[in-house]
Design a protein around this motif. Structure first.
Motif, PDB file in Angstrom:
ATOM      1  N   CYS A   1       9.532  -2.041  -9.499  1.00 13.15           N
ATOM      2  CA  CYS A   1       8.668  -2.801  -8.591  1.00 13.15           C
ATOM      3  C   CYS A   1       8.168  -4.045  -9.313  1.00 13.15           C
ATOM      4  O   CYS A   1       7.649  -3.960 -10.443  1.00 13.15           O
TER       5      CYS A   1
ATOM      6  N   SER B   1      14.331   2.800 -10.131  1.00 14.14           N
ATOM      7  CA  SER B   1      13.392   2.161  -9.200  1.00 14.14           C
ATOM      8  C   SER B   1      12.468   1.236  -9.984  1.00 14.14           C
ATOM      9  O   SER B   1      11.835   1.659 -10.967  1.00 14.14           O
TER      10      SER B   1
ATOM     11  N   ALA C   1      14.703  -8.045  -2.791  1.00 15.75           N
ATOM     12  CA  ALA C   1      14.520  -6.591  -2.693  1.00 15.75           C
ATOM     13  C   ALA C   1      15.807  -5.925  -2.216  1.00 15.75           C
ATOM     14  O   ALA C   1      16.574  -6.486  -1.426  1.00 15.75           O
TER      15      ALA C   1
ATOM     16  N   HIS D   1      11.957  -3.128  -5.624  1.00 14.25           N
ATOM     17  CA  HIS D   1      10.879  -3.353  -4.656  1.00 14.25           C
ATOM     18  C   HIS D   1      10.133  -4.632  -5.051  1.00 14.25           C
ATOM     19  O   HIS D   1       9.766  -4.805  -6.215  1.00 14.25           O
TER      20      HIS D   1
ATOM     21  N   ARG E   1       6.904  -7.244  -4.130  1.00 15.18           N
ATOM     22  CA  ARG E   1       5.612  -7.362  -3.447  1.00 15.18           C
ATOM     23  C   ARG E   1       5.072  -8.780  -3.630  1.00 15.18           C
ATOM     24  O   ARG E   1       5.373  -9.457  -4.614  1.00 15.18           O
TER      25      ARG E   1
END
Length: 342
Positions: free
Chosen positions: A35, A33, A104, A129, A131
């Motif tokens: 981000c 994972s 994403a 992820h 943003r």
């Protein structure tokens, strides 16, 4: 390596080729994972093992876990922004530049062998992820205006991003270095002193990075200098007004003097009004100033010094005697004796 040990350190393959057992294939993802914020770059990696009977033709990355598992290098969305590197050490890396919100999702390492139609994919892959990038924070100073020595000054770090801020740090620029002052928001400097003069900035910490504000300059005045400034400002503002007032009064006084002198001259019999207008009055030949005395000049020009009969007698025909007017022009007014004598 047993099945249980492999499961503890790696991710098992989904598919098994004919004649190949699943426990001989495995893929490991160092980070499952990640981000990142829009505009940044991101790196993903996988390492893998495979049975000795199999020859890997190509290792690559894909975003689809079903179907043909297309290579990202053939996708127009990624074509000019990705780099895939395959190493002889059974490792495959992926770098995506200028990440967008559309990037994403799940990414997988995938393999093709020399056997036609054979593909292999490792799960669960990497979950990316994305943003929105946070805005640069700003710093406000309270109280505003001049900062007087001895007061408490509060610095506030303001963020316009919707992302949660995990930490705040404050710094003061000292020459070419940054002095860490403390944490938290807002930050207060108690009993400020002149040595606190300088440039300050904050750092907002997010889950996946930091953002720094621009610097703000803090100028501290002593109480004595503050009093001097309070006195000097009215002088700069009121000084020009006072000078204009003095000039106006002097001019007015001078004008009164000129008017008084003119009135005095008028009272003594000098010419009144506009001299140019008076000089345009027709002058009778007998009133030529070249042949008269100075007293006679003014007497003939100034209506205040001449008799009304004298002014109109030579100009107004109504003021002459009828005999004098027609005697030389009308033959009916001549004497008979003069006609007979001729």
């Amino acid at each position: 390596m047993t099945m249980s040990s492999v499961a503890s350190v790696c991710v098992m393959a989904l598919l098994t080729f004919q004649g190949v057992y699943a426990d001989e294939w495995n893929v490991t993802y160092p980070s499952e994972s990640i981000c990142v914020v829009v505009g940044d770059s991101v790196d993903m990696s996988c390492s893998y093992t495979y049975p000795p009977e199999v020859t890997i033709k190509q290792a690559y990355w894909t975003k689809l876990d079903s179907g043909d598992h297309p290579d990202l290098r053939g996708d127009p969305q990624y074509r000019d922004r990705i780099v895939i590197t395959q190493y002889a050490t059974k490792q495959c890396d992926l770098r995506i530049r200028s990440v967008t919100l559309l990037d994403a999702g799940k990414y997988y390492c995938s393999f093709t062998t020399h056997t036609e139609g054979q593909q292999w994919i490792g799960k669960p892959g990497v979950d990316l992820h994305v943003r929105d990038a946070p805005h640069i924070p700003s710093v406000s100073i309270s109280p505003s205006g001049d900062i007087v020595e001895g007061t408490d000054v509060t610095l506030t770090c303001k963020n316009r991003s919707d992302l949660p801020v995990q930490s705040y740090n404050w710094y003061k620029r000292v020459n070419t270095t940054h002095l860490h002052l403390g944490t938290g928001n807002p930050y207060t400097i108690k009993d400020i002193a002149p040595e606190d003069n300088g440039e300050y900035f904050c750092r907002s910490g997010y889950e996946f990075g930091n953002k720094y504000s621009c610097t703000v300059r803090l100028q501290v005045f002593s109480e004595e200098k503050s009093s001097i400034m309070a006195a000097v400002i009215p002088v700069f503002v009121c000084g020009p007004l006072a000078l204009l007032t003095v000039v106006f009064l002097l001019r007015r006084k001078c004008l009164k003097g000129v008017l008084a002198k003119r009135d005095e001259q008028d009272a003594s019999g000098n010419i009144r009004g506009n001299p140019d207008t008076i000089l345009m009055i027709p002058v009778h030949p007998s009133q030529n100033p070249n042949t008269s005395q100075p007293d006679a000049v003014y007497q003939s020009l100034n209506p205040n010094t001449t008799q009304p009969d004298a002014v109109y007698q030579s100009l107004n025909p109504n003021t002459t005697q009828p005999d004098a007017v027609y005697q030389s022009l009308n033959p009916n007014t001549t004497q008979p004796d003069a006609s007979a004598h001729e």
